[in-house]
Design an enzyme around this catalytic site. Structure first.
Site, mmCIF file in Angstrom:
data_model
loop_
_atom_site.group_PDB
_atom_site.id
_atom_site.type_symbol
_atom_site.label_atom_id
_atom_site.label_comp_id
_atom_site.label_asym_id
_atom_site.label_seq_id
_atom_site.Cartn_x
_atom_site.Cartn_y
_atom_site.Cartn_z
ATOM 1 N N CYS A 147 0.806 -1.219 0.000
ATOM 2 C CA CYS A 147 0.000 0.000 0.000
ATOM 3 C C CYS A 147 0.842 1.274 0.000
ATOM 4 O O CYS A 147 0.638 2.164 -0.837
ATOM 5 C CB CYS A 147 -0.982 -0.018 1.165
ATOM 6 N N HIS A 186 -2.584 1.247 6.781
ATOM 7 C CA HIS A 186 -2.984 1.117 5.381
ATOM 8 C C HIS A 186 -3.223 2.501 4.802
ATOM 9 O O HIS A 186 -3.583 3.442 5.520
ATOM 10 C CB HIS A 186 -4.247 0.265 5.238
ATOM 11 N N HIS A 222 -5.814 1.683 -4.409
ATOM 12 C CA HIS A 222 -4.928 1.173 -3.371
ATOM 13 C C HIS A 222 -4.512 -0.261 -3.670
ATOM 14 O O HIS A 222 -5.091 -0.933 -4.529
ATOM 15 C CB HIS A 222 -5.584 1.267 -1.987
#
Length: 392
Positions: free
Chosen positions: A304, A352, A364
């Site tokens: 990420c 994240h 993402h």
């Protein structure tokens, strides 16, 4: 669960109809099967489908957290290795100069030996562990020429500096070893969490996996609904801002002065930011379909924070490597004012991140086994959103 249920007596009424004992037992079985279909815990302590889903999600989140720790340890290790290598090279160069200085003093000792002048003292100096102490205890310096004294002073200074640098190099190597240990631990943690998640999923039957997929689909539909709601809110906000700006311009034109009560706190990002954001988003879109690989920074795969770092680098902005640092690399803005290009961070431990594209959506790299994709920022529920940061 059935072992705790008391059997109904003969003649029990169900929905107003008297049923015999056999029919009652059948209805009880149907009720139990219905409960099983709703993923209630089994008599053999097998976890429910919801429990499995939650456990798997938790394991992936823990793996994500461990991944960011791995990224931080990897970055720290790389810096430590670079510093250690530089110190080792410096020590090698200083040692070479020290040897040259020693050779020069040796030539003086040889000359003194040939002339019979103070050879023992000079030789003793060359073998001394602490030359300065030796000089303090003798009068050798008084018998040396100016050139010899300069050479001795240079030798002592270089020896001191070399010893100091050797100590720095030793400490740096020890720090490198520690960083490598942290890196190894973080890597093992990621691998263990992912293995546990895969093992849990492997226990599911085909039917349970299908039901799990259906649950996931419902979550995605709810996330999409929330994204649409946010998009409508942001559109209404932009319209209100435009109308306020038009009224302000109209008032300024008629009175010759600008209104003093207007606020710019909800104004959209400036044009320079929009230009950079467009470049970052163009890069991110080009990565869609590439696999998530923990610790990866491209070009073939990403995690990420590796994706967001690479995307903004394409726009000329250097972001830190980890989510922990990226969340502090810009200005925090309310979710209602999120602009394309902003970074959306998730979870209380900030493990994240995705890049906002507008209308409640982001690009993402979700988790192992998935690919870079567009998805609602509500993919894991509204409460999962930590903050929004504008990085440039």
């Amino acid at each position: 669960m059935a072992s705790h249920r008391k059997s109904r007596p003969t003649g029990t009424r169900v929905a107003g109809i008297r049923t015999p004992a056999l029919a009652t037992a059948a209805l009880t079985s149907v009720a139990l099967l219905s409960q099983s279909a709703n993923a209630a815990p089994q008599a053999d302590d097998k976890p429910s489908l919801e429990e499995v889903e939650k456990k798997v999600d938790d394991l992936y989140r823990q793996a994500g957290s461990a991944t960011e720790k791995y990224n931080a340890a990897k970055e720290k290790t790389a810096k430590q290795r670079k510093r250690a290598d530089a110190l080792i090279d410096d020590v090698a160069k200083r040692t070479q100069k020290l040897n040259e200085a020693r050779e020069e003093l040796g030539s003086f000792a040889s000359a003194q030996y040939r002339t019979g002048a103070a050879a023992p003292d000079t030789a003793t100096f060359l073998l001394a562990d602490t030359p300065q102490d030796y000089f303090d205890q003798t009068q050798l310096m008084d018998r040396m020429t100016g050139r010899q004294k300069v050479a001795v002073d240079d030798y002592i200074a270089q020896q001191s500096e070399t010893t100091e640098k050797r100590q720095e190099a030793t400490e740096s190597l020890e720090a490198l070893t520690e960083s490598q240990g942290d890196l190894k631990t973080a890597k093992a943690t990621v691998q263990r969490k992912l293995a546990d998640a895969r093992e849990l999923m492997s226990r599911l039957t085909a039917e349970e996996k299908a039901r799990l997929a259906a649950i996931e689909k419902q979550k995605q539909e709810e996330a999409a609904r929330k994204a649409d709601e946010l998009a409508r809110q942001q559109a209404a906000q932009r319209q209100a801002q435009e109308e306020a700006a038009q009224q302000q311009d109209s008032g300024s034109s008629s009175s010759g002065t600008a209104g003093s009560g207007s606020s710019t706190s909800t104004a959209p990002a400036d044009s320079s930011y929009a230009t950079k954001a467009d470049k970052a988003l163009a890069f991110a879109r080009a990565q869609i379909g590439k696999p998530y690989v923990w610790g990866a920074v491209g070009p073939g795969s990403y995690d990420c924070s590796g994706l967001t770092q690479a995307a903004w680098k394409a726009a000329g902005v250097d972001l830190p490597r980890t989510t922990y640092d990226q969340v502090n690399a810009g200005t925090t803005v309310p979710l209602s004012q999120a602009q394309p290009g902003d970074l959306v961070f998730f979870y209380d431990d900030v493990t994240h991140v995705g890049i906002y594209i507008g209308n409640g959506m982001m690009i993402h790299a979700p988790k192992p086994g998935t690919y870079v994709r567009e998805e609602s920022i509500y993919y894991d529920g509204e409460s999962a959103i930590h903050s929004v940061v504008r990085p440039a």
